[in-house]
Design an enzyme around this catalytic site. Structure first.
Site: not given
Length: 500
Positions: A140, A170, A246
């Site tokens: 993402h 992911d 992230s």
């Protein structure tokens, strides 16, 4: 007047005494001490960039928590990168007062574009995997990027290119080309991490580079946090993780990466003490596959499984509810050929205990295609071992097309970009009905060709393969709630469907 003057002086002295007692004023013996700026030579320095990572060594003797994180940060920060991405999107022109294809409007304004292009920018974190410049981050963060900029801790900046991305976990790998040596991280065994163990997170939350936070492993094997159809086995931590973290590492106090920070649960959008990291064992498997082939090939047994409840475990004569109950077995699939049946309970896979259905799914997916694995099952109140040859998940769609025809009475394809724009869909997910059997379940429920199915019982559909997998897990004659876009009106609504 003197009386009042004396009172003022007395009050002033008493006030000074009070401040001294509560500690707001320093002791007299320290008033002459001036704070000294640290000399440049005394500042902690990062280790030099080398092609070989500094070996992670457990500290000897008693652990001093006051300084335990310092070597972890010094060792790892050089291999943690700041990622800036740009993603270009095409959207309908928001300034058009009528429908894009309105002939009256087009007659007077023929040159007004029907679409407008926009750029979205984002930030994230990544870790350098090797001296070749491969960097692991989240899908993402970099999966849909058209431009990737990578900033190293020493100030060097590079343009990154996407090597491969995997939406199901992911994860994504990008690569930079550097003439100078690059530092890189070392990995630990995420299976051996224990709940309560101290961990360190490093990243760039909200653009604040090289931020170090600490916490513990709060829980393991968390699933259903994001997409229910993805492969999840999250480590939960209370180390502060915020937007921008992230793709950053979650480390042990030995400096080994045991997780890739990926998600948070938050009502405010910021840190609330519930963060999730992808285990390093899963991350390494995916990273190696993306570097080698640009995609991830997953193992497949051809079964649908569910968790055991205490009541079900008791009915099968098991003393524990650990295990995965087989609900469906795909005809001519690997499990079917090996002799696994509906009602079997998988207790272990490749000699490793199987606590639930999600763990079984993840372990099978990580298995090399063609491997012969030992599956320990519980049948007729006895343990049995069955050898199964792992199949390729990519073959699921081909095998189950006939099954979809029989069970639903229809054929399906992926959603196109034109349909995304036409129906104003959030993403190119879902399946489009291309054929309907007049005597099948779809026809009986009123579905038509070109209708778009977006979800089943709230579970989103990514593509035809996901759709086939979801339907394979549904028992016969079960009623489903499908979210469907009517091709005639463009409106989305829920509709019931009974699977045969």
């Amino acid at each position: 007047m003197r009386k009042y003057y004396f009172n003022y002086v007395l009050c002033f002295c008493l006030g000074l005494l009070f401040l001294f007692v509560i500690g707001l004023l320093p002791a007299c013996s320290k008033t002459n001490e001036q704070p000294q700026k640290p000399k440049e030579g005394n500042m902690p320095t990062l280790p030099p960039l080398t092609a070989t990572p500094t070996p992670a060594v457990l500290p000897q003797g008693p652990l001093d928590l006051r300084t335990a994180i310092i070597p972890v940060a010094q060792q790892t920060i050089p291999a943690v990168v700041h990622i800036e991405v740009t993603e270009r999107q095409t959207a309908p022109n928001a300034f058009l007062p009528f429908e894009n294809n309105d002939p009256f409007f087009r007659f007077f304004f023929p040159d007004v574009p029907q679409e407008q292009k926009r750029e979205l920018k984002g930030i994230g974190t990544g870790i350098i995997l090797d001296a070749k410049g491969h960097i692991l981050t989240n899908n993402h963060v970099a999966g849909g990027a058209t431009k990737i900029q990578v900033l190293l801790a020493d100030g060097r900046t590079y343009t990154g290119k996407l090597v491969g991305a995997d939406q199901k976990t992911d994860l994504a790998v990008i690569q930079i080309e550097a003439k100078e040596p690059l530092p890189y991280v070392t990995f630990g065994d995420s299976d051996k991490v224990q709940v309560g163990e101290w961990v360190v997170a490093i990243g760039h939350p909200r653009g604040l580079d090289q931020t170090v936070t600490q916490g513990i492993i709060s829980a393991k094997h968390r699933t259903g946090i994001t997409d229910p159809n993805s492969y999840q086995d999250f480590l939960q931590t209370d180390a502060a993780i915020n937007p921008g973290n992230s793709g950053g590492p979650l480390l042990t106090l030995a400096g080994r990466v045991i997780g890739i920070n990926a998600a948070i649960i938050s009502e405010s959008g910021g840190y609330e003490g519930i963060g999730f990291a992808i285990p390093s064992n899963m991350a390494l498997h995916v990273a190696n596959a993306l570097i080698a082939r640009g995609k991830v090939e997953r193992g497949w047994l051809g079964v649908s499984a569910q968790d055991l409840t205490p009541d079900l475990a008791q009915s099968f004569g098991l003393g524990s509810s650990k295990g995965a109950l087989i609900g469906e077995v795909t005809k001519d699939g690997p499990a079917d050929k090996a002799g696994i049946k509906r009602g079997d309970v998988v207790l272990a896979y490749k000699g490793k205990e199987t606590p639930d259905a999600s763990t079984l799914r993840n372990e099978v997916a990580n298995s090399p295609i063609g491997d012969q694995v030992t599956v320990t099952i519980w049948r007729d109140k006895e343990r049995k071992e069955i050898i199964v040859t792992v199949g390729n998940l990519a073959s699921v769609t081909k095998i189950e097309r006939s099954s979809l025809k029989e069970r639903l009475g229809g054929e399906f394809r992926a959603v196109t970009s034109k349909e995304v724009e036409k129906y104003n869909l959030a993403s190119p997910s879902g399946v489009v009905i291309t054929w309907v059997d007049s005597k099948g379940s779809l026809a009986e429920a009123g579905f038509e060709v070109d209708d778009i199915i977006l979800s089943i019982n709230g579970a989103p559909i990514d593509d035809p393969s996901t759709f086939a997998e979801l339907i394979s897990k549904v028992p016969p004659r079960q009623k489903l709630a499908l979210l469907v876009v009517d091709h005639r009106t463009g409106n989305a609504s829920y509709a019931p469907l009974v699977v045969r």
